[in-house]
Design an enzyme around this catalytic site. Structure first.
Site, PDB file in Angstrom:
ATOM      1  N   HIS A 188     -41.406   6.725 -33.725  1.00 29.07           N
ATOM      2  CA  HIS A 188     -40.560   6.048 -34.705  1.00 29.07           C
ATOM      3  C   HIS A 188     -41.123   6.220 -36.105  1.00 29.07           C
ATOM      4  CE1 HIS A 188     -37.817   4.300 -32.016  1.00 29.07           C
ATOM      5  NE2 HIS A 188     -38.652   3.466 -31.436  1.00 29.07           N
ATOM      6  N   ARG A 296     -30.515  19.515 -26.942  1.00 26.44           N
ATOM      7  CA  ARG A 296     -31.255  20.210 -25.872  1.00 26.44           C
ATOM      8  C   ARG A 296     -31.713  19.168 -24.848  1.00 26.44           C
ATOM      9  NH1 ARG A 296     -32.932  23.598 -30.520  1.00 26.44           N
ATOM     10  NH2 ARG A 296     -32.835  25.786 -29.889  1.00 26.44           N
ATOM     11  N   ARG A 332     -26.064  20.064 -24.213  1.00 23.34           N
ATOM     12  CA  ARG A 332     -26.259  21.218 -23.341  1.00 23.34           C
ATOM     13  C   ARG A 332     -26.933  20.746 -22.058  1.00 23.34           C
ATOM     14  NH1 ARG A 332     -30.085  25.926 -25.325  1.00 23.34           N
ATOM     15  NH2 ARG A 332     -31.736  24.429 -24.944  1.00 23.34           N
ATOM     16  N   GLU A 431     -25.402  33.638 -24.829  1.00 24.53           N
ATOM     17  CA  GLU A 431     -26.789  33.963 -25.184  1.00 24.53           C
ATOM     18  C   GLU A 431     -27.336  35.093 -24.324  1.00 24.53           C
ATOM     19  OE1 GLU A 431     -29.322  30.519 -24.860  1.00 24.53           O
ATOM     20  OE2 GLU A 431     -28.450  29.893 -22.973  1.00 24.53           O
ATOM     21  N   ASN A 454     -31.140  32.824 -30.334  1.00 23.15           N
ATOM     22  CA  ASN A 454     -32.564  33.010 -30.000  1.00 23.15           C
ATOM     23  C   ASN A 454     -32.688  33.851 -28.726  1.00 23.15           C
ATOM     24  OD1 ASN A 454     -32.749  31.150 -32.042  1.00 23.15           O
ATOM     25  ND2 ASN A 454     -33.093  29.422 -30.678  1.00 23.15           N
ATOM     26  N   ASP A 455     -31.885  33.492 -27.735  1.00 24.02           N
ATOM     27  CA  ASP A 455     -31.933  34.266 -26.496  1.00 24.02           C
ATOM     28  C   ASP A 455     -31.113  35.543 -26.599  1.00 24.02           C
ATOM     29  OD1 ASP A 455     -33.694  33.001 -24.696  1.00 24.02           O
ATOM     30  OD2 ASP A 455     -32.296  31.326 -24.548  1.00 24.02           O
ATOM     31  N   ARG A 465     -39.121  36.509 -26.800  1.00 21.61           N
ATOM     32  CA  ARG A 465     -39.200  35.636 -27.981  1.00 21.61           C
ATOM     33  C   ARG A 465     -40.524  34.881 -28.074  1.00 21.61           C
ATOM     34  NH1 ARG A 465     -34.615  31.018 -26.535  1.00 21.61           N
ATOM     35  NH2 ARG A 465     -35.672  29.651 -27.967  1.00 21.61           N
TER      36      ARG A 465
HETATM   37  C1  PEP Z   1     -30.717  29.944 -28.221  1.00 24.41           C
HETATM   38  O1  PEP Z   1     -31.125  30.615 -27.287  1.00 24.41           O
HETATM   39  O2  PEP Z   1     -30.377  30.402 -29.320  1.00 24.41           O
HETATM   40  C2  PEP Z   1     -30.616  28.482 -28.091  1.00 24.41           C
HETATM   41  C3  PEP Z   1     -30.015  27.741 -28.993  1.00 24.41           C
HETATM   42  O3  PEP Z   1     -31.210  27.912 -27.019  1.00 24.41           O
HETATM   43  P1  PEP Z   1     -32.801  27.716 -26.885  1.00 24.41           P
HETATM   44  O4  PEP Z   1     -33.435  28.099 -28.190  1.00 24.41           O
HETATM   45  O5  PEP Z   1     -33.017  26.293 -26.524  1.00 24.41           O
HETATM   46  O6  PEP Z   1     -33.125  28.657 -25.790  1.00 24.41           O
HETATM   47 MG    MG Z   2     -31.290  29.734 -25.314  1.00 25.88          MG
END
Ligand code: PEP
Ligand code: MG
Length: 547
Positions: A188, A296, A332, A431, A454-455, A465
């Site tokens: 907090h 997430r 998600r 993704e 990202n994926d 990554r």
């Molecule tokens: C992604 O893969 O872009 C994504 C938003 O999920 P995470 O980064 O949690 O794998």
């Molecule tokens: Mg992802």
């Protein structure tokens, strides 16, 4: 000059003098008392005094950090009236014939230990609150006050840790920054710091506290978590320049709160926020996000030592939906595996975990886990505007299975007489290159797409990554990645569904124009990037050639 490193929890700079936070040591002694009723009467009046103090801190917090964050003090008020807590204090006085202070201190220890040992991260966090409220009662019993800043000048407050009431009680006009030896970025305290716009660094370690002295000069870099004590002239000059530029930028951005995310030629885009915890909501609201584009949910699992129960999950989702007051919230489903491991899942070690048993693959092969989450999500849906999205999709068959399970879970809830909204959007993450390539087949099956860049980047460019050594090969603007996003956007719109981007690339303002020209409808980014992105959107004119 000495340098220390912690975790920056609010990005801003400060240069000033150190003040070591003085918390009067509330050492409690044990006395034998004959007249237990007068001890109980003392408790009653100390509690009344505490209630008045909390009420006034609550009002201050409402003004300074908003309703959601001020709720901590509502919790304190509830604890003050908690039956078990009060019964414990009275029982200790009655059975042991001891003074009120001692009974409160023992009760505080027992309750905070009980909270700390719970699986639920939210309940664990209550350990600090019960200590906080108990210290207040003890202070009021003995007529002491606990919080104090020792100087009239603005100072950098340094402490082992700060409990929420201490943080909010600090007179903002006197605080330049704060540094704590301990603390976690989801506490907090960290959240309050962000929302109070106070540069803050946590977790610098106890060596820091033993090496500083009252009045020493220091620099706090809330972006990097770096602290310089007794800085040299060059470091000071550099920092002042960075501070000036940052303040100018932030001041300009503040004026964008409440403004539309609209380009000069009238194209609108939703700018939403990414969060990993219910505790991030404050930052979402303070940065004026239009909704939450990615919650997430796996962090609920990672924070626990065992599978979070349906009830636990329901409460977390409900809180997020309620806090967003009708704005869209996209949660998600579990994306565990690869870099996100929780021991109790007992996942086998894999040679290529990113290409392995993760996310929806776990949910579809262990539907008992998936169903608990879906039940919790559907139940929470009546508290706001919910979207649910599924990660790591590669095929039509997976989506069919997911939709079947959703229908089964809904039927189950219906037959149990449990209410859920009939207006829940179901979407998938794009993704994997496979999902982008067959997006024409997937689009008619769902309500929206959200691109996880990202994926998508890691799978398209074959770049792990997690591996810093191959960063130079990981071109985030690679044509192949952009083409896959464009293809997905075209297919989404052909089938009248919306498409957003929730990976880190959404915050890359050098691509905003490209994304808008592709027709992306929503960009979801970490809360601190929202206003900068709005600024970029408002500067674009898509009616002209590339800006
Ligand atoms: C992604 O893969 O872009 C994504 C938003 O999920 P995470 O980064 O949690 O794998
Ligand atoms: Mg992802």
């Amino acid at each position: 000059m000495r340098k220390y490193k912690g975790k920056g929890v609010y990005g801003a700079y400060a240069l000033g003098k150190i003040s070591i936070f003085k918390r009067q040591d509330i050492s409690v002694k044990r006395f034998h008392v004959e007249d237990t009723s007068s001890e109980k009467a003392r408790i009653k009046s100390a509690k009344e005094k505490s209630a008045l103090q909390i009420k006034s801190i609550h009002e201050k917090a409402l003004k300074e950090v908003g309703e959601t964050n001020a709720q901590i003090f509502e919790i304190h008020m509830m604890m003050l009236e908690d039956e078990d807590y009060n019964e414990s204090i009275e029982n200790i006085i009655d059975t042991q014939h001891v003074n009120a202070e001692y009974a409160v201190a023992v009760t505080a220890d027992n309750f905070s230990e009980m909270f700390s040992s719970m699986d639920d991260a939210y309940m664990q966090a209550r350990a600090a609150d019960v200590k906080d409220i108990s210290n207040r009662i003890i202070s009021n019993l003995s007529g002491e006050t606990s919080e104090k800043i020792s100087s009239d000048d603005k100072m950098i407050i340094c402490s082992d840790d700060l409990v929420p009431s201490e943080t909010v009680s600090l007179d903002k006009a006197k605080v330049l920054a704060f540094i704590t030896a301990n603390g976690s970025s989801n506490s907090h305290t960290a959240i309050l710091a962000r929302n109070m716009n106070i540069p803050a660094v946590i977790g610098v370690g106890s060596r820091f506290l033993s090496e500083i002295e009252e009045g020493m000069e220091a620099i706090v870099d809330g972006f990097t978590g770096e602290i310089y004590v007794n800085p040299d002239e060059k470091t000071k000059a550099d920092m002042l320049e960075k501070k000036r530029a940052d303040e100018e930028k932030k001041k300009l951005l503040q004026s964008l709160k409440g403004k539309d995310n609209v380009t000069l030629d009238g194209r609108r885009v939703n700018i939403y926020a990414n969060i990993g915890s219910v505790n991030n909501i404050g930052a979402v609201l303070v940065n004026d996000a239009g909704g939450i584009g990615l919650f997430r949910s796996e962090f609920l699992y990672l924070e626990n030592n065992d599978f979070p129960s349906e009830e636990q999950q329901f409460n977390a989702y409900k809180r997020v939906l309620e806090s967003m007051a009708g704005k869209k919230v996209i949660i998600r489903t579990l994306d565990i595996g690869a870099d996100k491991q929780a021991e109790y899942f007992n996942l086998k070690k894999e040679d290529n975990p990113a290409l392995g048993y993760r996310a929806i693959r776990i949910c579809l092969t262990k539907p008992e886990i998936f169903r608990v989450q879906l039940r919790a999500l559907f139940r929470a849906s009546i508290y706001g505007s919910l979207g649910i999205m599924f990660p790591m999709i590669t095929s039509v068959g997976e989506v069919e299975k997911i939709l079947d399970i959703c229908e089964e879970v809904k039927a189950e809830l219906k037959s149990d007489g449990i209410e859920f909204s009939d207006n829940i959007e179901l979407g998938i993450m794009i993704e994997t290159p496979a999902a982008a390539i067959i997006s024409d087949r997937l689009a008619p099956m769902v309500d929206f797409f959200s691109v996880g860049t990202n994926d998508l980047i890691q799978y398209t460019l074959a770049c792990d990554r997690q591996n810093p050594d191959i960063e130079e090969f990981c071109d985030t603007h690679h044509e192949a990645v952009l083409r896959l996003i464009e293809m997905s956007a075209e297919n989404a719109h052909k089938h009248n569904i919306w498409i957003g981007i929730c990976g880190e690339l959404a915050a890359d303002t050098s691509l905003t124009e490209v994304f808008l020209r592709m027709g992306i409808d929503e960009l979801s980014v970490s809360p601190p990037y929202i206003l900068a992105l709005r600024d970029k959107v408002r500067s674009l004119d898509l009616s002209k050639g590339s800006n």
